[in-house]
Design a protein around this motif. Structure first.
Motif, PDB file in Angstrom:
ATOM      1  N   ASP A 116       0.853  -1.185   0.000  1.00 43.92           N
ATOM      2  CA  ASP A 116       0.000   0.000   0.000  1.00 43.92           C
ATOM      3  C   ASP A 116       0.897   1.246   0.000  1.00 43.92           C
ATOM      4  O   ASP A 116       1.496   1.598   1.020  1.00 43.92           O
ATOM      5  N   TYR A 117       0.981   1.900  -1.150  1.00 42.73           N
ATOM      6  CA  TYR A 117       1.849   3.071  -1.285  1.00 42.73           C
ATOM      7  C   TYR A 117       1.079   4.321  -0.859  1.00 42.73           C
ATOM      8  O   TYR A 117       0.516   5.050  -1.677  1.00 42.73           O
ATOM      9  N   THR A 118       1.094   4.552   0.433  1.00 45.97           N
ATOM     10  CA  THR A 118       0.289   5.638   0.995  1.00 45.97           C
ATOM     11  C   THR A 118       0.983   6.989   0.887  1.00 45.97           C
ATOM     12  O   THR A 118       0.322   8.020   0.834  1.00 45.97           O
ATOM     13  N   ASP A 119       2.311   7.006   0.882  1.00 45.18           N
ATOM     14  CA  ASP A 119       3.031   8.273   0.783  1.00 45.18           C
ATOM     15  C   ASP A 119       4.429   8.019   0.229  1.00 45.18           C
ATOM     16  O   ASP A 119       4.841   6.873   0.012  1.00 45.18           O
TER      17      ASP A 119
END
Length: 266
Positions: free
Chosen positions: A120-123
């Motif tokens: 999950d590439y949240t930032d």
């Protein structure tokens, strides 16, 4: 122009959609000279890819029959070996059992267990962390060493589009340079992967500066592949891949047979 697709997947990959015959038909219809089918076998500390291993003998027999019946298309037997350093004994055993023409070394799953595609590439910090560990894992794979060409060096960028709008690895030269030097030292190839032409990247990869640096260090072996998982994508992007090779100063592309490179003018 010599067109050979050296990175494709059939139904013998867990995520492949079409038979080897359909891949061959697509390659022939698009005027390719050669097709190497490099089905996935990803390694983990627990063992090898159960999907692939369950069918490996059937796959080999299938390809022998297909290659014997092919006319006008050179069909070669390959493998995309994922993170072999995570289980080197299992990986070496697989390579010992089969006479592959070509082995791509790739990292799809990080040493901490994260699947690069499923993260999950949240930032931006997550992207940085994944890329730093990814390049460290490639170094570990180079220590294993038994592969012919390094696959899709910019692989994590494929799934970072919402966080990294600029599709480049220019901030990671310090981590990439020793990888390229070690590829050259071991006499291995670097792949130009054309799947990016069909994604948000909009181009084959890796970056042109990476290919130029590889050449500056003495690298001579480039391979090219569509990374097709369906017949409709077989051969796609190869012209752009070869244009990238020429822009970086290369005038030949490599095709592997019996784990040895054969060079062709582009």
């Amino acid at each position: 122009m010599f067109l050979a697709d050296c990175h494709t997947h059939s139904v013998y990959s867990f995520d492949g959609r079409d038979s080897p015959e359909r891949l061959a038909e697509a390659a022939a219809s698009r005027g390719l000279a050669a097709l190497t089918v490099t089905d996935h076998c990803d390694m983990s500390p627990a063992g090898g890819d159960p999907y692939y291993l369950a069918a490996e003998n059937r796959r080999q027999a299938h390809f022998k029959a297909l290659a014997g019946a092919a006319k006008g298309l050179d069909i070669l037997y390959g493998l995309e070996l994922g993170q072999p350093h995570q289980n080197p004994a299992e990986a070496q055993g697989l390579l010992n059992r089969h006479d592959y023409d070509f082995v791509i070394g790739s990292v799809h799953t990080l040493s901490d267990g994260r699947d690069i595609y499923q993260t999950d590439y949240t930032d931006f910090s997550v992207c940085q962390n994944v890329l730093e560990l990814y390049f460290t894992d490639i170094q570990k794979m180079l220590a294993f060493g038994n592969f012919d060409s390094l696959g899709h060096l910019d692989y994590p960028l494929r799934v970072m589009g919402q966080i990294r709008p600029d599709p480049t690895l220019r901030d990671y030269r310090e981590q990439i340079a020793p990888i390229l030097k070690e590829l050259v030292r071991q006499g291995k190839g670097l792949e130009i992967n054309a799947k990016g032409c069909r994604s948000w990247l909009g181009r084959p990869g890796p970056d042109e500066w990476i290919l130029k640096l590889f050449k500056d260090y003495g690298g001579t072996i480039l391979t090219a592949g569509s990374d097709a998982h369906a017949a409709q994508n077989c051969g796609q992007g190869l012209e752009q891949a070869l244009a990238l090779a020429r822009a970086a100063g290369f005038d030949q592309i490599a095709l592997f047979r019996r784990r040895k490179p054969e060079f062709h003018w582009i």
